[in-house]
Design a protein around this motif. Structure first.
Motif, PDB file in Angstrom:
ATOM      1  N   TYR A  52       0.539  -1.090   0.031  1.00 27.31           N
ATOM      2  CA  TYR A  52       0.134  -0.244   0.313  1.00 27.31           C
ATOM      3  C   TYR A  52       0.995   0.877   0.037  1.00 27.31           C
ATOM      4  O   TYR A  52       0.842   2.054  -0.451  1.00 27.31           O
ATOM      5  N   GLU A  53       2.169   1.582   0.762  1.00 32.75           N
ATOM      6  CA  GLU A  53       2.910   2.403   0.958  1.00 32.75           C
ATOM      7  C   GLU A  53       3.718   2.530  -0.078  1.00 32.75           C
ATOM      8  O   GLU A  53       3.900   3.838  -0.314  1.00 32.75           O
ATOM      9  N   ASN A  54       4.047   1.650  -0.748  1.00 38.40           N
ATOM     10  CA  ASN A  54       4.803   1.607  -1.592  1.00 38.40           C
ATOM     11  C   ASN A  54       4.019   2.191  -3.321  1.00 38.40           C
ATOM     12  O   ASN A  54       4.573   3.730  -3.706  1.00 38.40           O
ATOM     13  N   VAL A  55       2.732   2.091  -3.252  1.00 39.07           N
ATOM     14  CA  VAL A  55       2.053   2.191  -4.400  1.00 39.07           C
ATOM     15  C   VAL A  55       1.317   3.902  -3.759  1.00 39.07           C
ATOM     16  O   VAL A  55       1.356   4.919  -4.649  1.00 39.07           O
ATOM     17  N   ALA A  56       1.094   4.535  -2.715  1.00 38.52           N
ATOM     18  CA  ALA A  56       1.343   5.427  -1.682  1.00 38.52           C
ATOM     19  C   ALA A  56       2.281   6.529  -1.897  1.00 38.52           C
ATOM     20  O   ALA A  56       2.106   8.143  -2.050  1.00 38.52           O
ATOM     21  N   PHE A  57       3.465   6.077  -2.282  1.00 39.40           N
ATOM     22  CA  PHE A  57       4.627   6.814  -2.334  1.00 39.40           C
ATOM     23  C   PHE A  57       4.626   8.064  -3.368  1.00 39.40           C
ATOM     24  O   PHE A  57       4.667   9.735  -2.759  1.00 39.40           O
ATOM     25  N   GLY A  58       4.064   8.246  -3.991  1.00 41.35           N
ATOM     26  CA  GLY A  58       4.198   9.390  -5.164  1.00 41.35           C
ATOM     27  C   GLY A  58       2.930  10.765  -4.399  1.00 41.35           C
ATOM     28  O   GLY A  58       3.207  11.768  -4.593  1.00 41.35           O
ATOM     29  N   LEU A  59       1.341   9.670  -4.612  1.00 41.70           N
ATOM     30  CA  LEU A  59       0.688  10.289  -3.947  1.00 41.70           C
ATOM     31  C   LEU A  59       1.386  11.218  -2.310  1.00 41.70           C
ATOM     32  O   LEU A  59       0.659  12.352  -2.580  1.00 41.70           O
ATOM     33  N   ARG A  60       1.747  10.753  -1.497  1.00 43.61           N
ATOM     34  CA  ARG A  60       2.328  11.014  -0.209  1.00 43.61           C
ATOM     35  C   ARG A  60       2.748  12.344  -0.574  1.00 43.61           C
ATOM     36  O   ARG A  60       2.315  13.119   0.205  1.00 43.61           O
ATOM     37  N   ILE A  61       3.784  11.913  -1.645  1.00 42.56           N
ATOM     38  CA  ILE A  61       4.973  13.873  -1.792  1.00 42.56           C
ATOM     39  C   ILE A  61       3.943  13.919  -2.267  1.00 42.56           C
ATOM     40  O   ILE A  61       4.490  15.701  -1.907  1.00 42.56           O
ATOM     41  N   ALA A  62       2.804  14.326  -3.470  1.00 44.12           N
ATOM     42  CA  ALA A  62       2.435  14.765  -3.690  1.00 44.12           C
ATOM     43  C   ALA A  62       1.809  16.159  -2.422  1.00 44.12           C
ATOM     44  O   ALA A  62       0.455  16.717  -3.198  1.00 44.12           O
ATOM     45  N   LYS A  63       1.449  15.327  -1.209  1.00 46.95           N
ATOM     46  CA  LYS A  63       0.781  15.980  -0.107  1.00 46.95           C
ATOM     47  C   LYS A  63      -1.005  15.801  -0.962  1.00 46.95           C
ATOM     48  O   LYS A  63      -1.742  16.758   0.294  1.00 46.95           O
ATOM     49  N   THR A  64      -1.007  14.716  -1.257  1.00 51.13           N
ATOM     50  CA  THR A  64      -2.585  14.445  -1.314  1.00 51.13           C
ATOM     51  C   THR A  64      -3.718  13.789  -0.202  1.00 51.13           C
ATOM     52  O   THR A  64      -3.045  13.211   0.479  1.00 51.13           O
ATOM     53  N   ARG A  65      -5.064  13.891  -0.657  1.00 54.67           N
ATOM     54  CA  ARG A  65      -5.700  13.922   0.527  1.00 54.67           C
ATOM     55  C   ARG A  65      -5.817  12.629   1.285  1.00 54.67           C
ATOM     56  O   ARG A  65      -5.339  11.480   0.131  1.00 54.67           O
ATOM     57  N   GLU A  66      -5.863  12.352   2.232  1.00 55.43           N
ATOM     58  CA  GLU A  66      -5.802  10.917   2.902  1.00 55.43           C
ATOM     59  C   GLU A  66      -6.543  10.019   2.071  1.00 55.43           C
ATOM     60  O   GLU A  66      -6.666   9.011   1.801  1.00 55.43           O
ATOM     61  N   ASP A  67      -8.103   9.951   1.608  1.00 56.49           N
ATOM     62  CA  ASP A  67      -9.379   9.612   1.295  1.00 56.49           C
ATOM     63  C   ASP A  67      -9.117  10.084  -0.385  1.00 56.49           C
ATOM     64  O   ASP A  67      -9.096   8.106  -0.739  1.00 56.49           O
ATOM     65  N   GLU A  68      -8.786  10.531  -0.630  1.00 53.55           N
ATOM     66  CA  GLU A  68      -7.898  10.531  -2.421  1.00 53.55           C
ATOM     67  C   GLU A  68      -7.334   9.380  -2.779  1.00 53.55           C
ATOM     68  O   GLU A  68      -7.334   8.721  -3.117  1.00 53.55           O
TER      69      GLU A  68
ATOM     70  N   GLY B 228      -4.722  -6.463 -10.778  1.00 51.92           N
ATOM     71  CA  GLY B 228      -5.421  -7.318  -9.381  1.00 51.92           C
ATOM     72  C   GLY B 228      -4.761  -8.299  -8.468  1.00 51.92           C
ATOM     73  O   GLY B 228      -4.097  -8.780  -8.300  1.00 51.92           O
ATOM     74  N   LEU B 229      -3.794  -6.249  -7.268  1.00 51.22           N
ATOM     75  CA  LEU B 229      -3.221  -6.774  -6.093  1.00 51.22           C
ATOM     76  C   LEU B 229      -4.427  -6.511  -5.323  1.00 51.22           C
ATOM     77  O   LEU B 229      -4.479  -6.251  -3.966  1.00 51.22           O
ATOM     78  N   LEU B 230      -5.886  -6.041  -5.400  1.00 45.65           N
ATOM     79  CA  LEU B 230      -6.399  -5.923  -4.283  1.00 45.65           C
ATOM     80  C   LEU B 230      -6.532  -7.016  -2.814  1.00 45.65           C
ATOM     81  O   LEU B 230      -6.158  -7.699  -3.800  1.00 45.65           O
ATOM     82  N   GLY B 231      -6.524  -6.652  -1.443  1.00 39.34           N
ATOM     83  CA  GLY B 231      -5.634  -8.177  -0.911  1.00 39.34           C
ATOM     84  C   GLY B 231      -4.265  -8.224  -0.468  1.00 39.34           C
ATOM     85  O   GLY B 231      -4.155  -8.245   0.561  1.00 39.34           O
ATOM     86  N   TYR B 232      -3.353  -7.292  -1.193  1.00 41.13           N
ATOM     87  CA  TYR B 232      -2.211  -7.400  -1.083  1.00 41.13           C
ATOM     88  C   TYR B 232      -1.993  -6.300  -0.727  1.00 41.13           C
ATOM     89  O   TYR B 232      -0.363  -5.977   0.281  1.00 41.13           O
ATOM     90  N   GLU B 233      -2.499  -5.002   0.152  1.00 38.84           N
ATOM     91  CA  GLU B 233      -2.140  -4.051   0.931  1.00 38.84           C
ATOM     92  C   GLU B 233      -0.818  -3.963   2.172  1.00 38.84           C
ATOM     93  O   GLU B 233       0.224  -3.284   1.857  1.00 38.84           O
ATOM     94  N   LYS B 234      -0.688  -4.856   2.843  1.00 36.84           N
ATOM     95  CA  LYS B 234      -0.591  -5.168   3.797  1.00 36.84           C
ATOM     96  C   LYS B 234       0.817  -5.983   3.554  1.00 36.84           C
ATOM     97  O   LYS B 234       1.827  -5.950   4.933  1.00 36.84           O
ATOM     98  N   ARG B 235       1.708  -6.750   2.458  1.00 35.65           N
ATOM     99  CA  ARG B 235       1.856  -7.312   2.114  1.00 35.65           C
ATOM    100  C   ARG B 235       3.792  -6.946   2.032  1.00 35.65           C
ATOM    101  O   ARG B 235       3.579  -5.919   1.514  1.00 35.65           O
ATOM    102  N   ARG B 236       4.100  -7.315   3.021  1.00 30.02           N
ATOM    103  CA  ARG B 236       5.567  -6.723   2.278  1.00 30.02           C
ATOM    104  C   ARG B 236       5.871  -7.377   0.787  1.00 30.02           C
ATOM    105  O   ARG B 236       6.215  -7.636   0.704  1.00 30.02           O
ATOM    106  N   VAL B 237       7.312  -5.798   0.342  1.00 27.48           N
ATOM    107  CA  VAL B 237       7.177  -6.391  -0.888  1.00 27.48           C
ATOM    108  C   VAL B 237       8.232  -8.219  -1.254  1.00 27.48           C
ATOM    109  O   VAL B 237       8.488  -8.526  -1.962  1.00 27.48           O
ATOM    110  N   HIS B 238       9.465  -7.983  -0.210  1.00 25.97           N
ATOM    111  CA  HIS B 238      10.357  -9.392  -0.556  1.00 25.97           C
ATOM    112  C   HIS B 238       8.964 -10.870  -0.381  1.00 25.97           C
ATOM    113  O   HIS B 238       9.511 -11.984  -0.534  1.00 25.97           O
TER     114      HIS B 238
END
Lengths: 255, 347
Positions: B95-111, B124-134
């Motif tokens: 989740y945080e990997n995907v959110a990285f760019g948005l956080r840098i851009a200071k996007t609102r949390e709900d967006e 097709g990766l819904l449900g994998y949000e909490k997984r670690r990359v490795h």
């Protein structure tokens, strides 16, 4: 194996045992006591030097970690040839005999004193400790940097991070284990150091190892056994922590 | 296709006296799937990195939407990159990997939440949000890298051999999926690969590069059917390439005899490369234009691949019928399947 063990550890074992000896003798066992330890707490000289040692080690570890990490990141960004040159140059002080480092630092500080009015004392002691710690931090951070995917930094830039934010949000979190290990090593080395401190502290400040040395030259008190035992245990504990941290990290990487 | 989005004008790249790119001119249209194709070291990745902002060309200009962007750093460009080895952030979860760019851009949390979910759904990766990359497989990491890039809604997505580390089956699946994603999000994809099949399958436009130069730009059909020179022909699919001499218009000599062909406009006696695709050669038991001996037969699934030695040249032939090794056979080719190319010609 056993022989090596005996050879290596018998002096320390003997010291620990006699730190609990009720008599003043260093050869005759005359019962168990904790007196020497309690006396330590009353010995102002020892407490003062302990305070100096802990303070200088903490500060030196902190500054050396900041400087060493920054240097490692800088070196890492350089081209290979230049990087190797800088690495070698910054590692040489680490393999230099302590006496040489100590004497040369003392000469430098004496020279500085002659142009400014900075006296030999806590400040010069701290500078000396930072100096000899920095290479160890670099050596501990560099492998972490090298193991990073070389595109991580670019990936952060690509996602809109400025170079500084990319450093803070991506590179630093990734190399934290190396930075922490470096800080611990620096702290341990500082606690440990006698030779360099001896040359750079001047006459007004004493670290714990310097106090122990001074005590052995005057009257030989079993207090020395006690304080040395404590010092040994602190350093041992730090080394164990460093080892565990490194092993955990290498296991994490394998996963 | 719509308007021009990116333009490289006379881009030259020199590293330590090595010329990596030699005067690259390239126009990329909006919403196009363009592939830079070539062997390793041909300059395709460098071209991509120039567009991404990670390299500045030694000389030449880069335009984005008509604005010169030579000196614009990567973090200010409206392009995102999918790196060769993904370069996901190991200390962050999916989740945080995907959110990285948005956080840098200071996007609102709900967006952030909506957009991260949307792009994880896209790959097709819904449900994998909490997984670690490795904890993810190579294919899944690949998808996270794509999600992390498209979530920022770039105008252009740069992909540097993104499927190189995957096994063949997964690669085929991802090819189809990438093409679908590109259609769905409707943005320009610039794709780098050395795999000609990948390039032909996915692209609207293929740019064939070698030695820091662009050899040919065209649709996959153009590139395959009308390769501009022997290198392109050889690189795009398998080819028989043999030296020949033009006798006159539609008349070429190679392998010791004259053939009718369809190419005109060459000088008399001009030396040329003759290119014939293995599937365009017909094997017979006599009466063909060339005669030779079968030296090897390999079963390839759909067809047999035979090597036929004839007059000192070893022809590769694809045929659904096999001939035994050592058999004397004849080869024939239709005039329009003989491709004549000037020696050393480039775009």
């Amino acid at each position: 194996m056993v022989l090596t063990g005996i050879f290596l550890y018998s002096p320390i074992a003997l010291m620990i045992v006699f730190s609990f000896n009720a008599g003043k003798s260093r050869t005759v066992w005359s019962g168990f006591t904790l007196d020497w330890y309690s006396q330590l707490l009353k010995n102002e000289l020892i407490l003062n030097s302990l305070y100096t040692t802990v303070l200088v080690s903490l500060l030196a570890a902190f500054f050396a970690t900041v400087i060493g990490t920054a240097a490692a990141i800088g070196f890492h960004a350089m081209r290979r040839r230049v990087r190797q040159f800088f690495m070698t140059v910054s590692i040489i002080p680490a393999v230099n005999p302590d006496v040489i480092t100590g004497v040369s630092l003392m000469l430098l500080f004496v020279f500085i004193r002659s142009v400014t009015n900075i006296e030999l004392g806590f400040f010069t002691l701290l500078l000396a400790h930072i100096t000899f710690n920095v290479p160890y931090v670099i050596l501990s951070v560099m492998p972490k940097l090298k193991s990073l995917n070389k595109h991580l930094f670019e990936a952060a830039l690509d996602l809109g991070a400025t170079p500084f934010r990319a450093l803070c949000k991506v590179i630093l979190p990734e190399i934290t284990p190396g930075v922490v290990t470096g800080a611990l090593i620096a702290f341990t080395l500082s606690i440990d150091d006698f030779v360099i401190s001896y040359f750079t502290a001047g006459s007004s400040v004493q670290t714990l190892p310097m106090t122990i040395y001074a005590m052995t030259r005057k009257r030989v008190s079993p207090e020395i056994n006690a304080i040395s035992t404590l010092l040994f245990l602190v350093v041992l504990t730090l080394l164990v922590i460093i080892n565990i941290a490194q092993r955990k990290e290498s296991r994490r990487v394998k996963h | 296709m719509s308007k021009d989005l990116i333009r490289l004008v006379d881009c030259v790249m020199v590293f330590d006296d090595d010329v990596i790119l030699n005067s690259i001119n390239l126009t990329i249209k909006n919403q196009e799937f363009l592939t830079l194709l070539g062997p390793s070291g041909c300059g395709k990745t460098t071209t991509l990195r120039i567009i991404g902002g990670f390299e500045t060309p030694t000389s030449g200009d880069v335009f984005f939407d008509g604005v010169r962007i030579n000196d614009v750093p990567p973090y200010k460009r409206r392009v995102n990159t999918v790196f060769q080895k993904y370069a996901l952030f190991p200390h962050l979860n999916v989740y945080e990997n995907v959110a990285f760019g948005l956080r840098i851009a200071k996007t609102r949390e709900d967006e952030i939440k909506t957009r991260v979910n949307d792009s994880l759904a896209l790959v097709g990766l819904l449900g994998y949000e909490k997984r670690r990359v490795h904890q993810l497989s190579g294919g899944q990491q690949q998808r996270v890298a794509i999600a992390r890039a498209v979530v920022n809604r770039p105008q252009v997505l740069l992909l540097d051999e993104p499927l190189g580390a995957l096994d063949l089956k997964l690669r085929k699946e991802m090819q189809a999926e990438l093409k679908a994603i590109q259609k769905q999000v409707g943005i320009t994809f610039i794709y780098v690969t050395h795999d000609q099949e990948e390039a032909l399958t996915m692209s609207d436009t293929v740019v064939v590069m070698n030695n820091g130069e662009i050899l040919q730009i065209g649709t996959p059909q153009d590139i395959y059917n009308e390769p501009i020179n022997a290198f392109v022909a050889d690189f795009i699919g398998e080819s028989n390439i043999i030296d020949g001499v033009m006798i006159g218009d539609c008349d070429v000599e190679f392998s010791g005899r004259r053939f009718e062909c369809v190419d005109r406009g060459f000088d008399k006696d001009e030396p040329v490369d003759v290119v014939i695709r293995p599937e365009d050669l017909t094997v017979g038991e006599g009466g063909g234009q060339l005669s030779g001996t079968v030296s090897s037969v390999t079963f390839k699934g759909v067809h047999y691949e035979m090597m036929v030695d004839s007059g000192g040249f070893s022809w590769m032939v694809h045929s659904t019928l096999s001939q035994p090794v050592g058999a004397a056979v004849s080869l024939s080719v239709k005039p329009f399947d003989i491709h004549i190319m000037r020696k050393g010609k480039t775009a």
